[in-house]
Each structure stands twice: as structure tokens, then as C-alpha cells.
Design a protein around this motif. Sequence first.
Motif, PDB file in Angstrom:
ATOM      1  N   LYS A 115       0.819  -1.225   0.000  1.00  0.00           N
ATOM      2  CA  LYS A 115       0.000   0.000   0.000  1.00  0.00           C
ATOM      3  C   LYS A 115       0.848   1.268   0.000  1.00  0.00           C
ATOM      4  CE  LYS A 115      -2.087  -1.241   3.788  1.00  0.00           C
ATOM      5  NZ  LYS A 115      -1.475  -2.601   3.827  1.00  0.00           N
ATOM      6  N   THR A 116       1.699   1.395   1.018  1.00  0.00           N
ATOM      7  CA  THR A 116       2.449   2.639   1.184  1.00  0.00           C
ATOM      8  C   THR A 116       3.380   2.883  -0.010  1.00  0.00           C
ATOM      9  OG1 THR A 116       2.304   2.326   3.568  1.00  0.00           O
ATOM     10  CG2 THR A 116       3.912   3.942   2.789  1.00  0.00           C
ATOM     11  N   THR A 117       4.028   1.822  -0.471  1.00  0.00           N
ATOM     12  CA  THR A 117       4.909   1.946  -1.636  1.00  0.00           C
ATOM     13  C   THR A 117       4.110   2.345  -2.873  1.00  0.00           C
ATOM     14  OG1 THR A 117       6.216   0.167  -0.653  1.00  0.00           O
ATOM     15  CG2 THR A 117       6.719   0.745  -2.931  1.00  0.00           C
ATOM     16  N   ILE A 119       1.369   4.025  -2.910  1.00  0.00           N
ATOM     17  CA  ILE A 119       0.982   5.429  -2.730  1.00  0.00           C
ATOM     18  C   ILE A 119       2.130   6.338  -3.174  1.00  0.00           C
ATOM     19  CG2 ILE A 119       0.560   7.206  -0.949  1.00  0.00           C
ATOM     20  CD1 ILE A 119      -1.104   4.996   0.528  1.00  0.00           C
ATOM     21  N   ALA A 137      -1.491  10.225   6.374  1.00  0.00           N
ATOM     22  CA  ALA A 137      -0.884   9.062   7.042  1.00  0.00           C
ATOM     23  C   ALA A 137      -1.919   8.347   7.908  1.00  0.00           C
ATOM     24  CB  ALA A 137       0.319   9.508   7.864  1.00  0.00           C
ATOM     25  N   ASP A 139      -2.397   5.204   8.397  1.00  0.00           N
ATOM     26  CA  ASP A 139      -1.993   3.991   9.117  1.00  0.00           C
ATOM     27  C   ASP A 139      -1.459   4.436  10.463  1.00  0.00           C
ATOM     28  OD1 ASP A 139      -1.012   1.675  10.175  1.00  0.00           O
ATOM     29  OD2 ASP A 139       0.185   1.102   8.430  1.00  0.00           O
ATOM     30  N   ALA A 145       5.004   3.144  10.112  1.00  0.00           N
ATOM     31  CA  ALA A 145       4.232   3.365   8.884  1.00  0.00           C
ATOM     32  C   ALA A 145       4.165   4.855   8.557  1.00  0.00           C
ATOM     33  CB  ALA A 145       2.823   2.793   9.045  1.00  0.00           C
ATOM     34  N   GLN A 148       7.591   5.924   7.359  1.00  0.00           N
ATOM     35  CA  GLN A 148       7.811   5.481   5.973  1.00  0.00           C
ATOM     36  C   GLN A 148       7.155   6.445   4.979  1.00  0.00           C
ATOM     37  OE1 GLN A 148       5.897   1.721   5.223  1.00  0.00           O
ATOM     38  NE2 GLN A 148       6.843   1.432   3.214  1.00  0.00           N
ATOM     39  N   LEU A 149       5.928   6.850   5.294  1.00  0.00           N
ATOM     40  CA  LEU A 149       5.214   7.771   4.395  1.00  0.00           C
ATOM     41  C   LEU A 149       5.838   9.167   4.429  1.00  0.00           C
ATOM     42  CD1 LEU A 149       2.731   7.383   2.517  1.00  0.00           C
ATOM     43  CD2 LEU A 149       1.375   8.568   4.243  1.00  0.00           C
ATOM     44  N   TRP A 152       8.848   9.234   2.194  1.00  0.00           N
ATOM     45  CA  TRP A 152       8.410   9.340   0.787  1.00  0.00           C
ATOM     46  C   TRP A 152       7.964  10.771   0.466  1.00  0.00           C
ATOM     47  CZ3 TRP A 152       9.834   6.448  -2.955  1.00  0.00           C
ATOM     48  CH2 TRP A 152       9.960   5.055  -2.829  1.00  0.00           C
ATOM     49  N   LYS A 162      -0.298  14.148   9.306  1.00  0.00           N
ATOM     50  CA  LYS A 162      -0.176  13.016  10.230  1.00  0.00           C
ATOM     51  C   LYS A 162      -1.070  13.262  11.434  1.00  0.00           C
ATOM     52  CE  LYS A 162       4.631  13.730   9.526  1.00  0.00           C
ATOM     53  NZ  LYS A 162       6.024  13.658   9.996  1.00  0.00           N
ATOM     54  N   ASP A 191      -3.470   6.856   3.081  1.00  0.00           N
ATOM     55  CA  ASP A 191      -2.956   5.529   3.449  1.00  0.00           C
ATOM     56  C   ASP A 191      -3.832   4.964   4.568  1.00  0.00           C
ATOM     57  OD1 ASP A 191      -1.282   3.336   3.461  1.00  0.00           O
ATOM     58  OD2 ASP A 191       0.389   4.323   4.483  1.00  0.00           O
TER      59      ASP A 191
END
Length: 310
Positions: A115-117, A119, A137, A139, A145, A148-149, A152, A162, A191
Motif C-alpha cells: 500500500k504505502t509503496t 501510494i 498518514a 496507518d 508506517a 515510511q510515508l 516518501w 499526520k 494511506d
Amino acid sequence: MGLFDKFKLGLSKTKSILLTDVRDLFKSEGRLIDEEFLDEMRAILIRTDMGYASAEEIVAEVAKNFRGRVVHLVDIVATWKTKLRELLAQDASPIRFAESGPTIIMVCGVNGAGKTTSIAKLAAMFKSQGKSVMLGAGDTFRAAAVEQLTIWSQRLGAEIVKGEPGSHPAAVAYRAVEQSVAQGIDVCIIDTAGRLQTQKNLMAELTKIQASIRKLVPTAPQEVLLVLDATTGQNGVSQAANFTQSVDCTGIVLAKLDGTAKGGVVVAIRQQVGLPVKYIGVGEKAEDLALFQPDEFVDALFADVAPPAA
Ligand SMILES: Nc1nc2c(ncn2[C@@H]2O[C@H](COP(=O)(O)OP(=O)(O)O)[C@@H](O)[C@H]2O)c(=O)[nH]1
Ligand SMILES: [Mg+2]
């Protein structure tokens, strides 16, 4: 890299196994198309995870066209390609953009599906089209998580919203959409935490996220994308069936196609899930995403089969 090359990259494992198996079916002097041949061919097709019914359709077509004749691989490739194109056929299905205001895309799926990748890849694609992007964000279960976002978003030059630790994902989605409207952002991608289709309360949460987005933009989300991990093969097909019962998905992103020889799963998805495959993931980098187009996909699969001798 063009679309065709991305398909070839994504299909490299499937291609090498499928084409080796298929070449082994034939001897240099050709092969008689009889029941034994058809059984072997069926087994090879089923190994790609395209599903029994799809394999059977291709076998039946080859039987109809060639039974009792001695043929070479190149003779039956056209029949395979035609049938595969039919099985994969779908309406052109790029992202449906909002007529005005931000286009809201919600992304869901099981843990680790990609999912995150995906996105990040979508965000990179929109940025390359000159669009501004906001990431939500949603998640909120795992700090990693959000991290990670965030990485990116920095790498891609996208905005991010967030939540406070432990805040409800619906609240994060709400704020991401609110900010997108206020800032005139073109695309907002939300996400969500991974969840299993059997976790009823978590599935209900997706509906809540959707509802909170609609409080601000009644016609949103324009897209609810279900991310499936191609390496899970047929298991992904049942995930899709169950997800679509809880939330109205608009399409599928099939991630990690490059990591599997079971690329036939895309056929099973088209045949067994009433959703278009919108994009495929062919690697871990931001540019490793391709709009799914059945005809080019099939051409890429058979690109290395020698054409018939003149
Ligand atoms: N090879 C490959 N790896 C991928 C692809 N998409 C995601 N991954 C990897 O799969 C793992 C899980 O991805 P992630 O986006 O964190 O999954 P999420 O839990 O659904 O958000 C990560 O290591 C990603 O780099 C893809 O298309 N190809
Ligand atoms: Mg994630």
C-alpha cells in the motif's frame, strides 16, 4: 522506461518459467495436438495462477483450432494471445479525477501488500504530471508506517498530514482532505493500516474513513484502490472478493508482479473480481508503476517468442 518495458520487467519471472515450460512442450519437429499435449499445456497454465477456468478456456481454443495437427510453438501463440486478451479485457481505467477540487484516493489492503509503496509511486506519477499531492498518514497503528510515508513525502516533494499518536484514522483522513481543499491541492492520497478481510471492526473502519471524507467532499473518494500482493497468487483473489463486500473499491493495484512467476494471477483477478486492474507494481522504486493495459501486457509476455519462419 516505457510501458512495454515496465510490463516486461514486471513479467520477467513469469515469462522465464512460462516460456521455458512451453518451449519444453515442443520438439524441434513440432508436436501433435492430442489429449496428452492439452493436459500438459493445461498444467503449465495453471501453474501461473490464472485459475482453472481461464486455463481451460485457452486449452479449449487450442484444441478447437489445432487438434490432430502437428504444430510448433509459434503456431499456437496467436491463439494464446487472442484468448488472453479476451480474458483480461477491461474498459480503459486510469484514475478518475474530480471535476473540481481535490481528487481523493483511498488505499486499502492487507498488511505488507504494498500500500504505502504504491501510494509513493502514485504520488510520483501525479507529481510528474505537474499535480500537487497531499498524503494522509492514515496507518496510525504503527509509528514506522507514518515514518515510511513521511520519508516518501520528503523525497517526492508531497505534503503530508499526520495524526497524533493513537488518533483515529478517520480524523487523519478528514484533516488531510480539509488541508487539501484549503490549499488547493490536486490529489490527496490516504494511506490506511493493513487489515484482514476477517477483521470486522477494522473493515467497518474503512467505511468510517470514507464517511469522514464525504463530510467535506460528498462526491469523494473518487477512487478506493485495493492493493494486492501478486506473490500471494490466488490468495489475493479471495482477499479482493472479501474487501469488496465491505467497502466499495473502484480498482486494483497489483503490487510486486516483478517478484512472482505467478503473473497469471492478473487473469484470475479479471475473471473472478468485478474490478479493473488499474496499475501494476514492478519494483520498489517510485517509478516502478505502470498503468495496466491488457493488450500491451500480453504482447510483453510473448515478446521473446520467435516469430514464424518466413
Ligand atoms: N519487488 C517489489 N517490492 C514491492 C513492490 N511494492 C512494494 N514492495 C515491497 O513490499 C514491502 C511492503 O510494502 P509496503 O508498501 O510497506 O506495504 P504495506 O504494508 O501494504 O504498506 C516493502 O518492502 C516494499 O518495498 C513491488 O511492486 N515490487
Ligand atoms: Mg503501509
